[in-house]
Design a protein around this motif. Structure first.
Motif, mmCIF file in Angstrom:
data_model
loop_
_atom_site.group_PDB
_atom_site.id
_atom_site.type_symbol
_atom_site.label_atom_id
_atom_site.label_comp_id
_atom_site.label_asym_id
_atom_site.label_seq_id
_atom_site.Cartn_x
_atom_site.Cartn_y
_atom_site.Cartn_z
ATOM 1 N N UNK A 123 40.790 -7.997 -56.510
ATOM 2 C CA UNK A 123 41.759 -7.132 -57.080
ATOM 3 C C UNK A 123 42.819 -6.743 -55.776
ATOM 4 N N UNK A 124 42.209 -6.475 -54.589
ATOM 5 C CA UNK A 124 43.069 -5.923 -53.562
ATOM 6 C C UNK A 124 43.994 -7.136 -53.199
ATOM 7 N N UNK A 125 43.470 -8.419 -53.129
ATOM 8 C CA UNK A 125 44.286 -9.428 -52.966
ATOM 9 C C UNK A 125 45.725 -9.695 -54.015
ATOM 10 N N UNK A 126 44.916 -9.475 -55.195
ATOM 11 C CA UNK A 126 46.086 -9.558 -56.260
ATOM 12 C C UNK A 126 47.218 -8.430 -56.117
ATOM 13 N N UNK A 127 46.709 -7.275 -55.706
ATOM 14 C CA UNK A 127 47.789 -6.204 -55.522
ATOM 15 C C UNK A 127 48.662 -6.442 -54.456
ATOM 16 N N UNK A 128 47.953 -6.995 -53.451
ATOM 17 C CA UNK A 128 48.965 -7.368 -52.099
ATOM 18 C C UNK A 128 49.916 -8.471 -52.586
ATOM 19 N N UNK B 249 58.871 -10.380 -55.356
ATOM 20 C CA UNK B 249 60.133 -9.581 -55.637
ATOM 21 C C UNK B 249 59.938 -8.649 -57.059
ATOM 22 N N UNK B 250 61.234 -8.072 -57.071
ATOM 23 C CA UNK B 250 61.199 -7.031 -58.161
ATOM 24 C C UNK B 250 61.077 -7.961 -59.583
ATOM 25 N N UNK B 251 61.986 -8.758 -59.625
ATOM 26 C CA UNK B 251 61.859 -9.480 -60.851
ATOM 27 C C UNK B 251 60.465 -10.315 -61.185
ATOM 28 N N UNK B 252 59.754 -10.727 -60.306
ATOM 29 C CA UNK B 252 58.507 -11.538 -60.585
ATOM 30 C C UNK B 252 57.624 -10.339 -60.754
ATOM 31 N N UNK B 253 57.461 -9.150 -60.210
ATOM 32 C CA UNK B 253 56.783 -7.967 -60.412
ATOM 33 C C UNK B 253 56.897 -7.799 -61.809
ATOM 34 N N UNK B 254 58.095 -7.679 -62.493
ATOM 35 C CA UNK B 254 58.386 -7.320 -63.794
ATOM 36 C C UNK B 254 57.715 -8.257 -64.717
ATOM 37 N N UNK B 255 57.705 -9.468 -64.458
ATOM 38 C CA UNK B 255 57.160 -10.634 -65.133
ATOM 39 C C UNK B 255 55.739 -10.474 -65.274
ATOM 40 N N UNK B 256 55.031 -10.123 -64.024
ATOM 41 C CA UNK B 256 53.698 -10.018 -63.760
ATOM 42 C C UNK B 256 53.157 -9.016 -64.619
ATOM 43 N N UNK B 257 53.976 -7.800 -64.664
ATOM 44 C CA UNK B 257 53.385 -6.501 -65.491
ATOM 45 C C UNK B 257 53.529 -7.014 -66.972
ATOM 46 N N UNK B 258 54.574 -7.553 -67.165
ATOM 47 C CA UNK B 258 54.683 -8.109 -68.786
ATOM 48 C C UNK B 258 53.474 -8.828 -69.068
ATOM 49 N N UNK B 259 53.256 -9.920 -68.246
ATOM 50 C CA UNK B 259 52.279 -10.803 -68.608
ATOM 51 C C UNK B 259 50.851 -10.111 -68.719
ATOM 52 N N UNK C 259 46.460 -7.711 -71.757
ATOM 53 C CA UNK C 259 45.444 -6.427 -72.134
ATOM 54 C C UNK C 259 45.422 -6.097 -73.643
ATOM 55 N N UNK C 260 46.488 -6.508 -74.204
ATOM 56 C CA UNK C 260 46.570 -6.049 -75.642
ATOM 57 C C UNK C 260 45.999 -7.078 -76.491
ATOM 58 N N UNK C 261 45.832 -8.422 -75.917
ATOM 59 C CA UNK C 261 44.944 -9.206 -76.741
ATOM 60 C C UNK C 261 43.609 -9.360 -76.378
ATOM 61 N N UNK C 262 43.277 -8.946 -75.415
ATOM 62 C CA UNK C 262 41.789 -8.965 -74.872
ATOM 63 C C UNK C 262 41.004 -7.778 -75.365
ATOM 64 N N UNK C 263 39.708 -8.257 -75.622
ATOM 65 C CA UNK C 263 38.842 -7.156 -76.025
ATOM 66 C C UNK C 263 38.347 -6.494 -74.911
#
Length: 189
Positions: A86-91, A97-107, A112-116
Motif C-alpha cells: 500500500x505504501x508503494x502504491x501511494x508513493x 501526474x495530476x491526470x494520471x492520479x485522476x484516472x487512478x482514482x476513477x479506476x 470499489x463499487x463492483x467489489x464485495x
C-alpha cells in the motif's frame, strides 16, 4: 456316614472361626481420618482460581484497550507485506501526474463499487490460533492437576503419582508445532 467324615463335621461344628483368623499384631495402627479444613480447601483450589483470575484480567484489559483476540491472532508478517504494498502504491500515486492520479482514482472508485466488501479479510493465522488454544488448555490442565495433587495431599497425606500424565501435557504441546513450522519457513524465505 463314615466315621472320619463324622469326626471332621463335629470338629468344624465346634471349632470357633476366630481360631483360624489371623490375630492382629500390636504394631499395626489404623490411620485417623481428619477432614479437610476450609483453609486447606482454599489452598487446594487456589491454582484454578488464580488461573481464572489471570485469564479474566487479561481479557478485560484487552477489551478495555479495544484490542480483540482476532487482532492478536492475525499473521503480522502478511499484514506488514500488505502495508508495504500500500505504501508503494501511494508513493507511485503521488509521483504520477495530476491526470494520471485522476484516472487512478476513477479506476479505484469503479473497482470499489463492483467489489464485495467481504473479499478483503485480514490474514488470520490458524497455526497461531491452535498454539493459543493448546497453550491455554495446557495451562488449565496443569492447574487442575496441581489442585488435585494438593487436595489429595491434604486428604490422604501423600502426593499422587502424576508422572504418567506428562505425556498428556506434552501431547497438548503439539498445537504449537504448526505455528513453529510456519515461523521457521517464513524465516527461511
Amino acid at each position: 456316614m463314615k466315621p472320619l467324615n463324622f469326626i471332621l463335621l463335629l470338629t468344624t461344628f465346634f471349632t470357633s472361626v476366630g481360631f483360624f483368623a489371623k490375630q492382629p499384631s500390636a504394631t499395626t495402627s489404623v490411620p485417623t481420618i481428619t477432614p479437610i479444613t476450609d483453609a486447606e480447601k482454599w489452598i487446594a483450589l487456589s491454582p484454578i482460581l488464580l488461573f481464572l483470575l489471570i485469564t479474566c484480567i487479561v481479557f478485560f484489559k484487552l477489551k478495555n484497550s479495544k484490542v480483540s483476540l482476532k487482532d492478536l491472532l492475525l499473521d503480522k508478517d502478511a499484514n506488514v507485506q500488505i502495508e508495504e504494498e500500500k505504501t508503494k502504491q501511494k508513493e507511485a500515486f503521488l509521483a504520477a501526474s495530476f491526470g494520471s492520479q485522476q484516472a487512478m482514482m476513477d479506476a479505484a472508485a469503479a473497482l470499489n463499487s463492483t467489489s464485495d466488501s467481504n473479499t478483503e479479510k485480514p490474514n488470520t493465522s490458524v497455526s497461531r490460533f491452535l498454539a493459543f488454544i493448546s497453550g491455554l488448555v495446557s495451562v488449565g490442565l496443569a492447574c487442575v492437576l496441581t489442585t488435585f495433587a494438593i487436595w489429595n495431599y491434604f486428604d490422604v497425606n501423600n502426593f499422587p503419582n502424576l508422572n504418567d500424565l506428562v505425556g498428556v501435557l506434552l501431547t497438548l504441546g503439539i498445537g504449537v508445532v504448526p505455528y513453529a513450522f510456519n515461523k521457521i519457513t517464513t524465516a527461511a524465505k
